[in-house]
Design a protein around this motif. Structure first.
Motif, PDB file in Angstrom:
ATOM      1  N   VAL A   1       0.847  -1.207   0.000  1.00 35.23           N
ATOM      2  CA  VAL A   1       0.000   0.000   0.000  1.00 35.23           C
ATOM      3  C   VAL A   1       0.875   1.247   0.000  1.00 35.23           C
ATOM      4  N   GLN A   2       1.936   1.244   0.807  1.00 33.08           N
ATOM      5  CA  GLN A   2       2.860   2.392   0.826  1.00 33.08           C
ATOM      6  C   GLN A   2       3.485   2.611  -0.539  1.00 33.08           C
ATOM      7  N   MET A   3       3.906   1.532  -1.188  1.00 34.85           N
ATOM      8  CA  MET A   3       4.493   1.644  -2.524  1.00 34.85           C
ATOM      9  C   MET A   3       3.504   2.242  -3.514  1.00 34.85           C
ATOM     10  N   GLY A   4       2.253   1.777  -3.434  1.00 35.52           N
ATOM     11  CA  GLY A   4       1.241   2.314  -4.336  1.00 35.52           C
ATOM     12  C   GLY A   4       0.995   3.794  -4.101  1.00 35.52           C
ATOM     13  N   SER A   5       0.936   4.187  -2.840  1.00 36.86           N
ATOM     14  CA  SER A   5       0.708   5.603  -2.527  1.00 36.86           C
ATOM     15  C   SER A   5       1.876   6.461  -3.001  1.00 36.86           C
ATOM     16  N   ILE A   6       3.098   5.996  -2.754  1.00 36.69           N
ATOM     17  CA  ILE A   6       4.274   6.779  -3.142  1.00 36.69           C
ATOM     18  C   ILE A   6       4.370   6.896  -4.655  1.00 36.69           C
ATOM     19  N   ARG A   7       4.142   5.779  -5.373  1.00 32.05           N
ATOM     20  CA  ARG A   7       4.271   5.851  -6.832  1.00 32.05           C
ATOM     21  C   ARG A   7       3.255   6.811  -7.423  1.00 32.05           C
ATOM     22  N   PHE A   8       2.032   6.804  -6.883  1.00 35.61           N
ATOM     23  CA  PHE A   8       1.028   7.683  -7.461  1.00 35.61           C
ATOM     24  C   PHE A   8       1.209   9.137  -7.025  1.00 35.61           C
ATOM     25  N   MET A   9       1.868   9.369  -5.904  1.00 34.60           N
ATOM     26  CA  MET A   9       2.240  10.752  -5.585  1.00 34.60           C
ATOM     27  C   MET A   9       3.215  11.286  -6.631  1.00 34.60           C
ATOM     28  N   PHE A  10       4.185  10.462  -7.008  1.00 37.49           N
ATOM     29  CA  PHE A  10       5.085  10.849  -8.088  1.00 37.49           C
ATOM     30  C   PHE A  10       4.318  11.002  -9.401  1.00 37.49           C
ATOM     31  N   ALA A  11       3.387  10.072  -9.655  1.00 41.61           N
ATOM     32  CA  ALA A  11       2.637  10.098 -10.910  1.00 41.61           C
ATOM     33  C   ALA A  11       1.822  11.377 -11.040  1.00 41.61           C
ATOM     34  N   PHE A  12       1.083  11.726  -9.991  1.00 40.60           N
ATOM     35  CA  PHE A  12       0.203  12.884 -10.092  1.00 40.60           C
ATOM     36  C   PHE A  12       0.982  14.200 -10.049  1.00 40.60           C
ATOM     37  N   THR A  13       2.108  14.204  -9.335  1.00 40.14           N
ATOM     38  CA  THR A  13       2.958  15.400  -9.377  1.00 40.14           C
ATOM     39  C   THR A  13       3.504  15.610 -10.780  1.00 40.14           C
ATOM     40  N   THR A  14       3.962  14.535 -11.407  1.00 42.47           N
ATOM     41  CA  THR A  14       4.463  14.632 -12.778  1.00 42.47           C
ATOM     42  C   THR A  14       3.365  15.076 -13.725  1.00 42.47           C
ATOM     43  N   SER A  15       2.192  14.469 -13.592  1.00 41.98           N
ATOM     44  CA  SER A  15       1.057  14.841 -14.439  1.00 41.98           C
ATOM     45  C   SER A  15       0.718  16.324 -14.294  1.00 41.98           C
ATOM     46  N   MET A  16       0.689  16.796 -13.052  1.00 40.75           N
ATOM     47  CA  MET A  16       0.374  18.199 -12.781  1.00 40.75           C
ATOM     48  C   MET A  16       1.399  19.131 -13.425  1.00 40.75           C
ATOM     49  N   LEU A  17       2.669  18.801 -13.291  1.00 37.91           N
ATOM     50  CA  LEU A  17       3.716  19.664 -13.848  1.00 37.91           C
ATOM     51  C   LEU A  17       3.697  19.661 -15.367  1.00 37.91           C
ATOM     52  N   ILE A  18       3.460  18.503 -15.964  1.00 38.37           N
ATOM     53  CA  ILE A  18       3.400  18.442 -17.424  1.00 38.37           C
ATOM     54  C   ILE A  18       2.226  19.255 -17.947  1.00 38.37           C
ATOM     55  N   GLN A  19       1.064  19.128 -17.307  1.00 36.92           N
ATOM     56  CA  GLN A  19      -0.100  19.895 -17.754  1.00 36.92           C
ATOM     57  C   GLN A  19       0.070  21.392 -17.490  1.00 36.92           C
ATOM     58  N   THR A  20       0.858  21.737 -16.472  1.00 37.16           N
ATOM     59  CA  THR A  20       1.055  23.146 -16.140  1.00 37.16           C
ATOM     60  C   THR A  20       2.034  23.824 -17.093  1.00 37.16           C
TER      61      THR A  20
ATOM     62  N   GLY B   1      -4.117   4.782  -4.418  1.00 42.30           N
ATOM     63  CA  GLY B   1      -3.056   4.292  -3.551  1.00 42.30           C
ATOM     64  C   GLY B   1      -3.100   2.800  -3.289  1.00 42.30           C
ATOM     65  N   THR B   2      -4.271   2.188  -3.446  1.00 44.45           N
ATOM     66  CA  THR B   2      -4.408   0.770  -3.101  1.00 44.45           C
ATOM     67  C   THR B   2      -4.552  -0.148  -4.305  1.00 44.45           C
ATOM     68  N   LEU B   3      -4.629   0.384  -5.519  1.00 44.90           N
ATOM     69  CA  LEU B   3      -4.896  -0.461  -6.684  1.00 44.90           C
ATOM     70  C   LEU B   3      -3.831  -1.542  -6.874  1.00 44.90           C
ATOM     71  N   ASN B   4      -2.552  -1.155  -6.781  1.00 45.47           N
ATOM     72  CA  ASN B   4      -1.509  -2.159  -6.957  1.00 45.47           C
ATOM     73  C   ASN B   4      -1.572  -3.225  -5.866  1.00 45.47           C
ATOM     74  N   ALA B   5      -1.865  -2.802  -4.635  1.00 52.53           N
ATOM     75  CA  ALA B   5      -2.006  -3.769  -3.549  1.00 52.53           C
ATOM     76  C   ALA B   5      -3.200  -4.693  -3.793  1.00 52.53           C
ATOM     77  N   LEU B   6      -4.274  -4.161  -4.376  1.00 55.72           N
ATOM     78  CA  LEU B   6      -5.445  -4.977  -4.690  1.00 55.72           C
ATOM     79  C   LEU B   6      -5.123  -6.000  -5.772  1.00 55.72           C
ATOM     80  N   ILE B   7      -4.309  -5.602  -6.760  1.00 57.54           N
ATOM     81  CA  ILE B   7      -3.913  -6.554  -7.801  1.00 57.54           C
ATOM     82  C   ILE B   7      -3.046  -7.648  -7.191  1.00 57.54           C
ATOM     83  N   ALA B   8      -2.140  -7.267  -6.284  1.00 61.28           N
ATOM     84  CA  ALA B   8      -1.323  -8.270  -5.597  1.00 61.28           C
ATOM     85  C   ALA B   8      -2.207  -9.228  -4.798  1.00 61.28           C
ATOM     86  N   GLU B   9      -3.258  -8.693  -4.159  1.00 60.27           N
ATOM     87  CA  GLU B   9      -4.204  -9.543  -3.435  1.00 60.27           C
ATOM     88  C   GLU B   9      -4.953 -10.459  -4.406  1.00 60.27           C
TER      89      GLU B   9
END
Length: 462
Positions: A154-173, A354-362
């Motif tokens: 779950v932590q990995m999923g949250s961290i990766r998507f924080m990077f993902a959405f920050t990148t998305s925000m900066l690219i769109q900006t 944040g939980t999608l990757n953990a759900l796939i692992a489950e």
């Protein structure tokens, strides 16, 4: 029956490992966000191509991904190298991602119209169906291959998507201003694509080198790893399709990407309804900052409530209400209400992200508990299969709707039918998509199913 319960006590990763892994989504999103937010407007307004034809070609390319995604997943399951199963597939294909990303935004102006369509289709298909597929399936599969601790997943999923959405925000900006600063026109688009490709290549390499995969004997807890991995492609596909949770997650990914594809038509909405394309940056911040904040708290909330199921449902109740607020703000002409409601909706969406990757692992664990087979690579194909097919269908529909509405590239003003269509695409489709996702989330209690299987196995063993 194998028990193979995911470890809840032993930890496997340092914070350096988690952050290094998460940074890989910077590389993923300089491809995904740049393509989804700007490729259509580059092709229509810079190259003069028809939105309906572009959308059709995108959908054809993405449907081809249905074969390559599952195929790469099966290939990953059979890979054995000193780097592990997934890391080689994450590392080397990104070189192809970088090259074809630049090619997608570097169509030679001297080509005929047919030549431009062919160039775009070849670059786009190779990027999505081959290189990005291999890289992203491997990246997602690492969730199940570098730790067996569900809290760390779950932590990995949250961290990766924080990077993902920050990148998305900066690219769109910054992309629109960046293209202008780099000379505008075709030269500006090509230059910004080269910059993004180089950044992605560097960060992807760092991410690959920041983690190590667990040995097979650790992943299988004493079971025969070779036996767990022995399956034919046909058998793997059958096992995959028999997993109801895989199918639910796949549908959620599909609908999420249709949501994103139509939301990425926001640049048209900003330019022709709100009158300023640079407003896209303000909306990008309103959407992505709450997602990042929500992701920060998702691991804490999962630990507090002990499960992902109810947290995701209540999150999407908030998301639906928020998108309805965006609809109301759009028709009232209230930009502040649209921005505030976009922020509320994004906050509600964050737990699932944040939980999608953990759900796939489950879900992969569910397959192992029922069949004794490891099909992690094929299981994680839903990440790219859903992203690409959903994104392709969403972009195709957006292109068809634009063309059907009478949209004219670079026109000073658009017809009333085109304006009404932009309202429908940017306001209503995302709201409907969130409601559909909420309905499917009520069926996604994979944690409960796994607990029941483990309890049953323990009774048989006893």
């Amino acid at each position: 029956m194998p028990t193979h319960a995911a470890s809840s006590g032993k930890t496997y990763l340092t914070w350096g490992n988690k952050i290094g892994y998460g940074s890989g989504d910077i590389a993923g999103n300089v491809v995904y966000t740049f393509l989804s937010a700007f490729l259509m407007i580059y092709l229509t307004d810079q190259m003069g191509l028809n939105a309906g034809v572009i959308g059709t070609l995108m959908m054809v390319a993405q449907l081809f991904n249905g074969v390559t995604d599952i195929g790469f997943g099966a290939l990953l399951d059979r890979t054995h190298t000193r780097m592990g199963k997934a890391r080689p597939w994450m590392l080397w294909p990104y070189i192809g991602c970088a090259v074809t990303l630049v090619a997608s935004f570097a169509i030679p102006g001297g080509l005929s119209e047919t030549g431009k369509y062919i160039w775009f289709f070849l670059a786009y298909t190779l990027l999505n169906s081959v290189f990005f597929t291999a890289n992203n399936i491997a990246y997602s599969a690492l969730t199940a291959l570098i730790t067996r601790n569900s809290a760390e997943r779950v932590q990995m999923g949250s961290i990766r998507f924080m990077f993902a959405f920050t990148t998305s925000m900066l690219i769109q900006t910054f992309t629109v201003q960046g293209v202008r600063m780099l000379g505008g026109g075709a030269d500006g688009w090509r230059a910004i694509a080269i910059i993004y490709a180089v950044i992605g290549l560097a960060v992807n390499t760092i991410s690959v080198l920041s983690v190590k995969e667990l040995p097979p004997e650790e992943l299988d807890e004493g079971h025969d790893p070779a036996a767990a991995e022995r399956y034919s492609f046909k058998e793997g596909a059958r096992i995959l399709l028999a997993n109801k949770f895989y199918l639910i997650i796949l549908v959620i990914y599909l609908v999420q990407q249709i949501f994103t594809a139509t939301l990425n038509m926001g640049i048209y909405f900003m330019a022709y309804v709100l009158g300023d394309a640079t407003r896209l940056g303000a909306f990008a911040w309103a959407i992505n900052i709450p997602l990042i904040i929500g992701l920060l708290f998702t691991p804490v909330l999962v630990k507090r409530y002990g499960q992902m199921y109810r947290l995701n449902i209540w999150g999407y109740v908030v998301a639906v209400l928020g998108r309805l607020g965006v609809v109301a703000g759009g028709y009232m002409g209230s930009i502040p209400l649209m921005i505030a409601s976009s922020a509320i909706a994004s906050l509600g969406m964050s737990p699932l992200q944040g939980t999608l990757n953990a759900l796939i692992a489950e879900a992969s664990e569910y397959t192992f508990l029922r069949t004794g087979k490891h099909i992690d690579g094929m299981m994680f194909s839903c990440t790219t299969l859903g992203v690409k097919i959903g994104g392709g269908v969403g972009t195709a529909v957006a292109g068809w709707l634009l063309a059907a509405s009478g949209y004219v590239s670079n026109a000073t003003t658009q017809s009333s039918s085109a304006i009404h269509m932009l309202y429908f695409m940017y306001l209503w489709i995302p709201a409907i998509a969130n409601l559909i996702i909420l309905a499917f989330l009520t069926r996604l209690d994979v944690e409960k199913a796994n607990r029941a299987l483990r309890t049953s196995a323990d009774r048989v063993t006893a």
